[in-house]
Design a protein around this motif. Structure first.
Motif, PDB file in Angstrom:
ATOM      1  N   VAL A 219      31.825  39.682  24.827  1.00  0.00           N
ATOM      2  CA  VAL A 219      31.248  39.495  26.012  1.00  0.00           C
ATOM      3  C   VAL A 219      32.568  38.605  27.051  1.00  0.00           C
ATOM      4  CG1 VAL A 219      29.713  37.693  27.423  1.00  0.00           C
ATOM      5  CG2 VAL A 219      28.978  39.017  25.422  1.00  0.00           C
ATOM      6  N   THR A 220      32.498  38.568  28.175  1.00  0.00           N
ATOM      7  CA  THR A 220      33.656  37.983  28.773  1.00  0.00           C
ATOM      8  C   THR A 220      33.547  36.278  28.766  1.00  0.00           C
ATOM      9  OG1 THR A 220      34.433  37.664  31.169  1.00  0.00           O
ATOM     10  CG2 THR A 220      32.056  37.800  31.038  1.00  0.00           C
TER      11      THR A 220
ATOM     12  N   SER B 196      34.831  42.553  29.433  1.00  0.00           N
ATOM     13  CA  SER B 196      35.426  41.727  28.575  1.00  0.00           C
ATOM     14  C   SER B 196      36.933  41.508  28.633  1.00  0.00           C
ATOM     15  CB  SER B 196      35.053  41.712  27.141  1.00  0.00           C
ATOM     16  OG  SER B 196      35.517  42.829  26.650  1.00  0.00           O
TER      17      SER B 196
ATOM     18  N   VAL C  54      23.854  45.471  34.845  1.00  0.00           N
ATOM     19  CA  VAL C  54      24.776  45.928  33.755  1.00  0.00           C
ATOM     20  C   VAL C  54      23.904  46.332  32.589  1.00  0.00           C
ATOM     21  CG1 VAL C  54      25.740  44.710  31.659  1.00  0.00           C
ATOM     22  CG2 VAL C  54      26.236  43.755  33.682  1.00  0.00           C
TER      23      VAL C  54
ATOM     24  N   THR D 248      31.501  41.515  34.222  1.00  0.00           N
ATOM     25  CA  THR D 248      31.426  41.250  32.939  1.00  0.00           C
ATOM     26  C   THR D 248      31.985  42.079  31.700  1.00  0.00           C
ATOM     27  OG1 THR D 248      29.678  43.423  33.143  1.00  0.00           O
ATOM     28  CG2 THR D 248      28.773  41.288  33.591  1.00  0.00           C
TER      29      THR D 248
ATOM     30  N   SER E 299      22.762  40.992  38.328  1.00  0.00           N
ATOM     31  CA  SER E 299      23.803  41.304  37.645  1.00  0.00           C
ATOM     32  C   SER E 299      23.097  41.730  36.180  1.00  0.00           C
ATOM     33  CB  SER E 299      24.801  40.458  37.771  1.00  0.00           C
ATOM     34  OG  SER E 299      25.637  40.893  36.777  1.00  0.00           O
TER      35      SER E 299
ATOM     36  N   THR F 124      27.431  28.994  35.617  1.00  0.00           N
ATOM     37  CA  THR F 124      27.545  30.148  34.878  1.00  0.00           C
ATOM     38  C   THR F 124      26.147  30.314  33.988  1.00  0.00           C
ATOM     39  OG1 THR F 124      29.865  30.025  34.402  1.00  0.00           O
ATOM     40  CG2 THR F 124      28.697  31.583  33.177  1.00  0.00           C
TER      41      THR F 124
ATOM     42  N   LEU G 130      25.372  35.674  28.480  1.00  0.00           N
ATOM     43  CA  LEU G 130      25.712  36.811  29.307  1.00  0.00           C
ATOM     44  C   LEU G 130      25.582  38.283  28.609  1.00  0.00           C
ATOM     45  CD1 LEU G 130      29.098  34.743  30.421  1.00  0.00           C
ATOM     46  CD2 LEU G 130      27.167  35.585  31.591  1.00  0.00           C
ATOM     47  N   LYS G 131      25.442  39.242  29.329  1.00  0.00           N
ATOM     48  CA  LYS G 131      25.229  40.748  28.739  1.00  0.00           C
ATOM     49  C   LYS G 131      26.626  41.227  28.780  1.00  0.00           C
ATOM     50  CE  LYS G 131      21.814  43.969  28.853  1.00  0.00           C
ATOM     51  NZ  LYS G 131      21.427  44.037  27.478  1.00  0.00           N
ATOM     52  N   ALA G 132      26.922  42.008  27.644  1.00  0.00           N
ATOM     53  CA  ALA G 132      28.208  42.700  27.427  1.00  0.00           C
ATOM     54  C   ALA G 132      28.016  44.205  27.772  1.00  0.00           C
ATOM     55  CB  ALA G 132      28.680  42.575  26.255  1.00  0.00           C
TER      56      ALA G 132
ATOM     57  N   LEU H  97      28.203  36.405  37.575  1.00  0.00           N
ATOM     58  CA  LEU H  97      27.834  35.520  36.334  1.00  0.00           C
ATOM     59  C   LEU H  97      27.177  34.160  36.831  1.00  0.00           C
ATOM     60  CD1 LEU H  97      31.473  35.633  34.832  1.00  0.00           C
ATOM     61  CD2 LEU H  97      29.363  36.809  34.308  1.00  0.00           C
TER      62      LEU H  97
END
Length: 182
Positions: free
Chosen positions: A4-5, A70, A167, A68, A163, A105, A109-111, A154
């Protein structure tokens, strides 16, 4: 699976992203389609054509998905753009209002999956082709949309939820198209 970023978004960056969106929506609303002067329905701005917003919204989607990623060229460029936007946005908020600019943020978070990354590259190529073949107005909308999408992608607010949906959809479609099975 990609990691993930590690990028984070500040209130200043979100303010820039929302400001860009507000600018374009106001022009669209006032002129009835984003052009010069009142819309087809007269000075009240009637006859607003939602198709006029497609270049802006589709490029915002690209920005939201790109942030998103990475790493790589797209992910690194999006993170650089976000960091620059945070710096400028934080400075402008502090200078204009004297307020603090916290990080906003979203958690979890989704990758992007490998198939999602492949679809991101294809989407990027399509928008570059449109940008190269388009008029000056189209190029401006695409660039503004990408910047706004990166700034909003984000965030913990509504745009961040959009977002996540983008994603998820990108991963699902990308995995199906490329035949990636994880």
């Amino acid at each position: 699976m990609n990691s993930v970023t590690t990028a984070t978004v500040s209130l200043g960056a979100v303010t820039i992203g929302l400001g860009i969106l507000a600018w374009h929506l106001t022009k669209w609303w006032k002129t009835g389609g984003g052009g010069k002067g009142p819309g087809p329905g007269g000075p009240a701005g009637g006859g607003r054509d939602p198709k006029v917003l497609l270049p802006l919204l589709s490029s915002m989607s690209l920005g939201m998905i790109a942030i998103t990623a990475s790493g790589g060229l797209i992910g690194t460029a999006a993170t650089f753009l976000l960091d620059t936007g945070s710096l400028i946005g934080n400075w402008s908020l502090t200078a204009a209002t004297g307020t603090a600019t916290p990080e906003v943020t979203r958690s979890g978070l989704k990758a992007l999956t490998p198939g999602g990354c492949a679809l991101l590259v294809i989407y990027f190529v399509i928008l570059v082709a449109l940008w190269k073949s388009g008029a000056k107005l189209l190029k401006g909308k695409i660039a503004a949309g990408i910047i706004a999408g990166v700034m909003l992608g984000l965030s913990a607010g509504f745009s961040g939820m959009a977002s996540v949906a983008l994603v998820t959809m990108t991963n699902t479609i990308g995995d199906k198209i490329t035949g990636v099975v994880l």
